[in-house]
Design an enzyme around this catalytic site. Structure first.
Site: not given
Ligand SMILES: C[S@@+](CC[C@H](N)C(=O)[O-])C[C@H]1O[C@@H](n2cnc3c(N)ncnc32)[C@H](O)[C@@H]1O
Length: 289
Positions: A192-193, A92
């Protein structure tokens, strides 16, 4: 008109035709990337009439941008607060609105330092490592832990951690069961999920076709399944009075605040806006039991 100004004018025209939102900016950024300089120097050289030809590689990159490949993938980096993070396919692209979400986490970590302790900070769903690295570099006294589910994204985060803050404890895995050894001892959980609801496919091709689905869609009918999982993990991880910071879409603020209230054990639940005035993140403190 010099060769550089001509090349930029033609590139801007092609990008505008492809409905790229900021065609002149992107043309200058791609020229800067090819010429190994920054955008301001490119703009200045073009205005001066310099006879610099950015060459065939520039034309290729402009073509790709016209096909709506994200600018950040083409130049290989994205700015985030004081950092320049490596990004590309599989991760992302960190967004300017998330820079605002980092602030309360940075402030809380700094306040813990002022109080004479070493802050323990956890970034759940770290992606490129943006939030974890903002805290680790801006409050270097912090002990920072970060977790990411996707192997590809984790690999990008590992590069960024190695470059900016090698002391960050980065793990591959699910936020749900992460860091059991830290239960009840964390000062700040920031996240930031993914939170896009299933029926809200992003309109911009850069997002829809290039950000990974696992990074976008939050699951469940309202897109809040992963954010709720993050709240539950934070409830386990935070020490009493520890701070939770979670990003969300503007329409989700009320629902996320309701989740905090109904799950119990929180106080000072509050919704906050980003620089455009849209609801962007919630904060809450873990209540002392
Ligand atoms: C919206 S992106 C945000 C990435 C970063 N925090 C940012 O702000 O740029 C959400 C991230 O959460 C990861 N993700 C999704 N479900 C997850 C889970 N259950 N546990 C850990 N990471 C997860 C995704 O792969 C992605 O990299």
């Amino acid at each position: 008109m010099g060769a550089l100004a001509k090349a930029l004018r033609e590139a801007t025209r092609r990008l505008a035709e492809a409905e790229v939102p900021s065609p002149r900016h992107d043309a200058e950024a791609l020229a800067a990337h090819v010429l190994g300089t920054d955008r301001a120097s490119v703009a200045l050289a073009a205005a001066r009439g310099d006879d610099v030809d950015p060459g065939a590689r520039f034309d290729e990159l402009v073509d790709e941008r016209a096909r709506r490949v994200p600018l950040q993938h083409l130049v290989g980096t994205a700015p985030f607060r004081d950092l320049v993070l490596d990004v590309g396919p599989g991760v992302f692209v960190p967004r300017p609105e998330t820079e605002v979400v980092a602030q309360p986490a940075v402030d809380e970590a700094a306040a813990v330092v002022t109080a004479g302790r070493r802050p323990v900070v956890v970034d759940l769903c770290t992606g490129s490592g943006a939030l974890a690295l903002a805290v680790a570099t801006e409050v270097p006294e912090s002990e920072v832990h970060a977790v990411e589910l996707s192997e590809q994204a984790h690999a990008w985060a590992a590069r960024n951690v190695a470059r900016w803050a090698p002391g960050v404890d980065l793990r591959l895995g699910d936020a749900a069961g992460s860091f059991p050894e830290l239960d009840g001892s964390v000062d700040v959980v920031v996240s930031n999920p993914p939170y896009v609801p299933p029926q809200s496919e992003p309109v911009d091709p850069e997002v829809r076709d290039h950000d990974p689905e696992v990074a976008l869609y939050g699951g469940g009918p309202d897109g809040l399944a992963v954010p709720r999982l993050v709240v539950a993990a934070a409830a386990r991880l935070l020490r009493p009075e520890g701070l939770l910071v979670v990003e969300h879409a503007d329409v989700q603020q009320r629902a996320l605040l309701a989740t905090l209230t109904s799950s119990g054990g929180w106080r000072d639940e509050a919704g906050h806006t980003d620089l455009t005035g849209r609801g962007r993140y919630v904060t809450a403190r873990r209540a002392a039991s």
